[in-house]
Design a protein around this motif. Structure first.
Motif, PDB file in Angstrom:
ATOM      1  N   PHE A   1       0.855  -1.181   0.000  1.00 41.96           N
ATOM      2  CA  PHE A   1       0.000   0.000   0.000  1.00 41.96           C
ATOM      3  C   PHE A   1       0.895   1.236   0.000  1.00 41.96           C
ATOM      4  CE2 PHE A   1      -3.188   2.682   2.532  1.00 41.96           C
ATOM      5  CZ  PHE A   1      -3.807   3.111   1.380  1.00 41.96           C
ATOM      6  N   ALA A   2       1.075   1.788  -1.198  1.00 43.45           N
ATOM      7  CA  ALA A   2       2.070   2.847  -1.383  1.00 43.45           C
ATOM      8  C   ALA A   2       1.728   4.114  -0.605  1.00 43.45           C
ATOM      9  CB  ALA A   2       2.226   3.169  -2.864  1.00 43.45           C
TER      10      ALA A   2
ATOM     11  N   PHE B   1       0.936   4.167   2.363  1.00 42.35           N
ATOM     12  CA  PHE B   1       1.196   3.948   3.782  1.00 42.35           C
ATOM     13  C   PHE B   1       2.530   4.558   4.181  1.00 42.35           C
ATOM     14  CE2 PHE B   1       2.136   1.370   7.604  1.00 42.35           C
ATOM     15  CZ  PHE B   1       1.008   1.691   8.332  1.00 42.35           C
ATOM     16  N   ARG B   2       2.597   5.874   4.141  1.00 38.86           N
ATOM     17  CA  ARG B   2       3.735   6.605   4.711  1.00 38.86           C
ATOM     18  C   ARG B   2       3.135   7.837   5.350  1.00 38.86           C
ATOM     19  NH1 ARG B   2       7.271   6.918  -0.524  1.00 38.86           N
ATOM     20  NH2 ARG B   2       6.077   5.221  -1.337  1.00 38.86           N
TER      21      ARG B   2
END
Ligand code: ATP
Ligand code: MG
Lengths: 323, 266
Positions: B23-24, B26-27
């Motif tokens: 899940f890109a 998720f930062r």
């Protein structure tokens, strides 16, 4: 029973090109390949680029369905019993892709351990051991994103040992490793071999195959052209010597002319900086040197040596001097 | 360790790790923006637009509709990344080379997005209460909670199907955006379903979210669980149907890729 049995394997790729007028292009990657690997054996698969090595490994790893032939791992059919086969095997394809870059090395391993149903209690102990084995101790908490290519490759080795498989398929595992790393890796392979694991290794480094493999198969254009122990393969070229001639900026036309000389059995070249090393296989040994030098007249020549053939020379001869 | 706890631990480990891995968004900054700012922007935009167009009478309609629709951010975009991401990571050969149960693998990829999506809806409803004074004093909260979980789950079902499309085609962000906007229009978030032409109503009924939004509106207006139970049953049924369709597409994709040799093609 042999651990690995490959009988008349055939695999074709069909690629469609063109949007409107669609054309089907067929590549016969593996035409007809048969070989067996005994339990605990370290078996090498050699061959030029595009020979069909990776395709063969992918079939064995249950990632490609064969068009024809029969492939068995521990007696299990790789198509019908694919899931059972997967529990028994580990595999790596050289290169740095195939890891989750956003995760740390340890988390990558934890994730794959869960996919292989490794008991969490077991993987908790095994992961640090594996990281140590592949020389990544102390770096396990870092994200793979920041890993060098060689480090990613080492992580792949750890990944494939998570479920302690009896059988390993290693496709060019040392590609891109530094010399020390490659040597350490060969040590790891030797250790695995002493643990009685059955290993199929593909490589372009002949000395690697020579020093590790009990038997090697040479594959060319989708067919096996030789299968024997490294020393038996070297016997094929025992009657030959290799003349190495260092040249500087040689004309490709001259190389072709030399290849046509009657006493030349095979010729390969190796680029080194601005030099090209000509490797000429000939029965005449040192006697051929004056004639060879004559045909290089007017060109700058460096060192000339005559030596015994290696596995690489046997290989060059088998695949028609293409290396 | 007992076999059930072992399997649960493995499932949990795989679920959480694959969520972080794929899940890109998720930062920290991206995640905060997608969970806090994006819902806020959507609610403000459509509530002002909608209440302006309707003469300012029905603010709750737009706030609740959009707050529930927000779940599609996780359900469609998030789940698609989690299913399709392996293609970009080059992990498909390694994934399909494991003996992992494909059904657990597939549905496990959506699991965290259900929690995530529900969380997003709660935040969005919070904005609704804070900025637009939506009144929750007559609401049956356990029924509303169930509505949120059910709706988020069913939206993830559609996301699983979309995720499979992203394994097969390269143009998935275009597809995703289209689906997101279709949901904005046809889920009843911003346009009352009964004002739509018949064929559009039929389309609305085949989508997840539609019944979940209706259920949330009913509950916040003071309705009871019994009033919305049939809606929730259909809502989850639709989600499961999309999910199962997605699962079949996923197993087809694996087989097809092994036949064609396209596991590594980007
Ligand atoms: N996915 C694919 N689609 C179409 N053709 C392919 C595909 N993979 C391989 N090929 C073709 O099949 C042939 C054999 O390829 P393969 O990768 O097996 O060779 P290889 O022996 O591993 O070569 P190398 O030493 O370069 O790794 C080549 O001609 C290659 O172009
Ligand atoms: Mg290869």
């Amino acid at each position: 029973m042999n651990t690995i049995e490959v009988k008349n394997l055939r695999r074709i790729y069909r690629a469609t090109t063109g949007v409107i007028r669609r054309k089907v292009k067929e590549v016969e990657a593996v035409k007809d390949v048969s070989f067996d690997i005994k339990e605990g054996e370290l078996f090498g698969l050699l061959g030029p680029n595009g020979a069909g090595k990776t395709t063969t490994v992918k079939v064995l790893a249950t990632l490609l369905i064969p068009d024809a032939g029969e492939v068995r791992v521990k007696g299990l059919d790789i198509v019908k019993d694919a899931n059972e086969v997967r529990k028994q095997i580990g595999f790596i394809f050289g290169g740095e892709r195939g890891l989750y870059w956003r995760l740390s090395a340890i988390d990558n391993l934890r994730y794959f351990a869960s996919l292989y149903h490794v008991d969490p209690e077991v993987s908790k102990k095994r992961i640090p051991e594996l990281l140590e084995l592949v020389g990544l101790k102390g770096r396990g908490d870092e994200r793979v994103q920041g890993y060098s290519r060689g480090m990613k490759q080492r992580l792949h080795v750890a990944r494939t040992l998570l479920h302690d498989p009896d059988i390993l398929f290693l496709d060019e595992p040392t590609i891109g490793l530094d010399p020390v790393g490659a040597r350490e890796f060969r040590e790891v392979i030797r250790n695995l071999q002493s643990e009685k694991k059955t290993i199929l290794l593909t490589t372009h480094y002949m000395f690697e195959a020579d020093s590790l493999c009990e038997r090697v198969a040479v594959i060319d254009k989708g067919e096996i052209v030789a299968l024997d122990t490294p020393s038996a393969l070297k016997k094929h070229v025992r009657d030959l010597s290799v003349v190495e001639i260092e040249t500087f900026g040689i004309d490709p036309k001259v190389i072709d002319d030399i290849r046509k000389l009657p006493f030349v059995d095979a010729l390969s070249t190796r680029e080194q900086d601005h030099r090209q090393l000509l490797l000429v296989q000939t029965e005449r040994g040192a006697e051929a040197v004056p004639d060879l030098i004559a045909s290089l007249e007017g060109m700058r020549i460096g060192r000339v040596t005559v030596r015994e053939p290696t596995l690489e020379d046997a290989y060059v001869r088998l695949v028609g001097g293409k290396a | 360790m007992n076999i059930i706890t072992k399997n649960l631990r493995l499932f949990w480990q795989g679920t959480v790790l694959s969520y972080v891995a794929l899940f890109a968004w998720f930062r920290p900054v991206t995640y905060a923006a997608s969970k806090i700012l994006m819902p806020l922007a959507q609610i403000i935009f459509f509530t002002f637009l909608g209440s302006y167009a309707s003469g300012g009478t029905d603010v709750d309609f737009y706030v609740i509709g959009n707050a529930i629709q927000i779940t599609a951010v996780s359900g469609i975009f998030g789940v698609t990344m989690s299913i399709g991401g392996d293609r970009w990571a080059g992990t498909l050969p390694y994934l399909f080379g494991t003996p992992a149960n494909r059904m657990m693998l597939f549905f496990g990829r959506a699991f965290m997005h259900i929690i995530d999506g529900a969380f997003g809806v709660v935040i969005a409803l919070g904005w609704g209460a804070l900025l637009f004074g939506v009144d929750f004093s007559h609401t049956d909260f356990s029924a509303l909670g169930l509505t949120i979980i059910v709706t988020t789950t069913s939206t993830c079902g559609l996301g699983l199907l979309m995720g499979c499309l992203s394994l097969i085609t390269a143009n998935v962000m275009f597809v995703n955006n289209t689906v997101y906007f279709l949901l904005l229009i046809f889920s009843g978030a911003n346009i009352a379903i009964d004002t739509l032409p018949n064929w559009m109503q039929a389309f609305s009924k085949a989508l997840p979210l539609t019944r979940g939004i209706a259920s949330a509106r009913t509950l916040i207006a003071g309705g009871s669980f019994a009033d919305v139970a049939p809606l929730l049953v259909s809502e989850i049924g639709i989600g499961i149907a999309y999910g199962i369709l997605g699962y079949f597409l996923f197993t087809w994709f694996e087989l097809h890729a092994k036949r064609k040799g396209t596991l590594e093609t980007v």
